[in-house]
Design an enzyme around this catalytic site. Structure first.
Site, mmCIF file in Angstrom:
data_model
loop_
_atom_site.group_PDB
_atom_site.id
_atom_site.type_symbol
_atom_site.label_atom_id
_atom_site.label_comp_id
_atom_site.label_asym_id
_atom_site.label_seq_id
_atom_site.Cartn_x
_atom_site.Cartn_y
_atom_site.Cartn_z
ATOM 1 N N LYS A 384 0.640 -1.289 0.513
ATOM 2 C CA LYS A 384 0.292 0.095 -0.118
ATOM 3 C C LYS A 384 0.207 1.138 -0.361
ATOM 4 O O LYS A 384 2.041 1.511 0.260
ATOM 5 C CB LYS A 384 -0.741 0.203 1.548
ATOM 6 C CG LYS A 384 -1.973 -0.938 1.197
ATOM 7 C CD LYS A 384 -2.935 -1.244 2.901
ATOM 8 C CE LYS A 384 -3.557 -1.875 2.823
ATOM 9 N NZ LYS A 384 -4.602 -2.176 1.894
ATOM 10 N N ARG A 458 -10.293 -11.398 2.282
ATOM 11 C CA ARG A 458 -10.973 -12.839 1.569
ATOM 12 C C ARG A 458 -10.605 -13.999 1.736
ATOM 13 O O ARG A 458 -11.241 -14.699 1.271
ATOM 14 C CB ARG A 458 -11.612 -12.346 0.452
ATOM 15 C CG ARG A 458 -10.083 -12.434 -0.723
ATOM 16 C CD ARG A 458 -10.315 -11.272 -2.175
ATOM 17 N NE ARG A 458 -11.059 -9.908 -1.459
ATOM 18 C CZ ARG A 458 -11.180 -9.201 -2.532
ATOM 19 N NH1 ARG A 458 -11.434 -9.617 -3.741
ATOM 20 N NH2 ARG A 458 -11.449 -7.814 -2.176
#
Length: 615
Positions: A384, A458
């Site tokens: 990020k 996920r």
């Protein structure tokens, strides 16, 4: 022990500095193979670094490295060093080991709002709190004394021009220096989506110190949903602060405080209203404090092991509750491969784990609560940006919500066999981190091509979903700070949820309206499912559309749906779990979202209709 280790380290450093710097001479200073004890001692003395075990190791004063005669290994960056780091369970020295664990404060002090309440039945010295709506303030003043009306006019409180809740302390005419009453004017509730009663939260941290009781409450205020229970709940939420890392009692070196330093003698204190459901207020408020504290705690002190400790401390409070954890390579043996792969790059202190808390009568219906527990999300190798990483301590917010809801369920003694499953990892950058392009297998055998390592939540939830389905529950609810796309769709205040069962989704929506806990359903739109197809594996962890920001929340939910392996109602929450700015009762920092709505849903389904309290 710390002083001893520090002393030994200093002595060792002094001796090394005395050694000749000539490399040819250094060949005489050869250390034979390190055994386990030497490895442990070396790790202690040399600041927590991990060295591999080679044929011969020598110390070089010039480069300050350990080198093998056949191969060179530099600190713990080599694969073999990383392997040894994992096979030998050691904890590197760090200052957090020498201060109190914040988890103890978080669990044991989550009811600290009780300092703002009183059990006294002698209300003769208490100051009344009158509550009216802004549109009826003029009518209210007609029934009050001329001195009160004059005071409000002189302070420009009338006419009331603001949209938000406001209050004013009215001085006593007969007793100078004393307060006769507080007048609270509820605004239109726009900051809370029309929830006007939440504005009452502005008092508990701002009103003058003293003892208060509920006074006049207009009928129109009651029609807006204002009850004594909600007033007490708002008062409790308004009392929230995060005192762990600041305050007069905090120790130097970032130590945490052992308890709240607030003195009840210098606080605004509310007498519990007679018709208030005190047990419900305490349950909901303490759960909210737990969630907020966990999310606001820095990642250094809220790693996977700390999340596990929260589970164990909570289990101690409820008879019969048990906790087990599956850690690091044991995840492979017990078939939680995606949790292991995502957390493989983290340090030894933050090893990946599956945490399971089980409580309640096994003969009762089973409900599974799942939580995404990413203690810090750097994005992995798809790293990020600095701004994107700034708040990633909150990426374990799903786990915090699961624990908060579990505490509410267990406190209310709903007839439920509860199973809380947390996937706890740190998504770190390391030579052992999983990579873009890797193909990994989940617990149910489905394979996933990793297209982006920053879509890790996920992956770890998938294993937890498959595991939860193995117990044939009546309901599965998972909480996750999963996608930025959900924030783009609905902003930061509304909890996005998905469900595979229309009836369950409808009931949840009704429950959310009843308790003023805003949620909104997004569709599991099957038209996007093809974007998750992979040419090399069964699935991709992101879709083509999500790379451009299109439908990312839906695609993440569709991925998770592949792992709901039983025909059971499933609710998936994609939440912000953080307040970016402060409002009454909702200070900047970690926040519970959708938790009270789910609790109300469970109350309706499993609770005694004659004993259903509601906030």
């Amino acid at each position: 022990m710390y002083s001893f280790v520090k002393c030994c380290s200093s002595v060792l450093e002094m001796q090394l500095r005395k050694l000749p710097s000539d490399d040819s001479v250094m060949n005489r200073f050869i250390i034979p193979k390190m055994n386990r004890a030497a490895f442990v001692l070396g790790r202690w003395l040399l600041g927590g670094y991990c060295f591999c075990k080679s044929s011969f190791v020598r110390v070089s004063c010039q480069s300050n490295l350990f080198r093998g005669s056949s191969k060179s290994y530099f600190w713990n960056t080599n694969r073999r060093a990383a392997f040894i780091r994992r096979t030998i369970s050691l904890t590197p020295i760090n200052m957090a080991a020498y201060r109190e664990e914040p988890t103890n404060f978080i669990v044991k002090n989550r009811s600290r709002f009780l300092k703002h309440f009183s059990d006294t039945r002698d209300a003769s010295l208490a100051t009344n709190i009158d509550v009216v709506l802004k549109e009826e303030l003029e009518k209210y003043l007609e029934t009050q004394s001329s001195s009160l009306r004059a005071w409000l006019h002189s302070n420009s409180f009338v006419p009331f021009k603001g949209k938000e809740t406001n209050w004013i302390a009215v001085p006593s005419v007969n007793f100078p220096g004393k307060i006769e009453k507080l007048v609270v004017v509820l605004g239109d509730g726009t900051s809370f989506g029309g929830c006007r009663w939440m504005g009452f939260a502005c008092l508990s941290n701002a009103a003058p110190a003293g003892l208060y009781k509920m006074g006049f409450v207009s009928e129109k205020v009651i029609e807006q949903g204002f009850t004594s229970t909600r007033a007490a709940f708002a008062w409790a939420l308004g009392a929230y602060s995060f005192p762990i890392y600041k305050g007069a009692s905090a120790v130097k070196n970032n130590a945490v405080v052992s308890e709240s330093t607030l003195d009840p003698a210098f606080l605004p204190v509310l007498i519990w209203p007679d018709d208030c459901d005190r047990k419900l207020v305490e349950s909901c408020a303490s759960a909210t404090f737990l969630v907020r504290d966990m999310i606001s705690t820095p990642a250094e002190d809220m790693g996977p092991s700390a999340v596990e400790n929260i589970a164990r401390l909570l289990a101690e409070e409820y008879p019969g509750a048990t906790v087990r954890s599956v850690i690091d390579e044991a995840l492979i043996k017990e078939n939680f491969p995606q949790i292991y792969m995502v957390g493989r790059g983290a340090s030894n202190k933050n090893r990946a784990r599956m945490i399971e808390l089980v409580a309640g009568d096994p003969n009762q219906p089973t409900v599974c609560l799942l939580g995404k527990g990413v203690s810090f999300d750097s994005g992995g190798l798809d790293i990020k940006s600095a701004s994107g990483m700034r708040l990633m301590k909150k990426d374990m917010g799903g786990a915090a919500h699961a624990f908060g809801l579990a505490s509410m369920i267990l406190s209310s003694k709903l007839p439920i066999h509860l199973r809380v499953i947390i996937s706890a990892v740190e998504n770190a950058v390391d030579g052992e981190s999983y990579r873009p392009g890797d193909i990994i297998k989940a617990r149910n055998g489905l394979t996933t091509e990793v297209c982006n390592t920053d879509a890790e939540g996920r992956l770890i939830l998938a294993d937890a979903l498959v595991y939860g389905c193995e117990f044939s529950p009546e309901l599965i609810v998972d909480f996750a700070t999963l996608t930025g796309a959900a924030r783009v769709a609905l902003g930061t205040d509304v909890a996005v949820f998905f469900s595979n069962n229309d009836r369950t989704a409808e009931k949840l929506g009704e429950a959310a309206v009843q308790v003023d806990d805003p949620v909104w359903r997004l569709p599991l739109y099957s038209g996007y499912r093809a974007q998750l197809d992979s040419k090399l594996a069964d699935l991709k962890n992101i879709g083509e559309g999500s790379t451009g920001g299109y439908g990312g929340a839906i695609l993440a939910a569709l991925y998770l749906k592949e792992f709901v392996t039983c025909s059971v109602p499933w609710i998936h929450f994609d939440i912000m779990a953080y307040n970016l700015a402060s409002k009454p009762g909702k200070p900047e920092g970690g926040e519970a979202m959708g938790m009270r709505a789910v609790f109300r849903l469970l109350q309706d389904k499993y609770g005694n209709p004659s004993h259903l309290g509601m906030i």
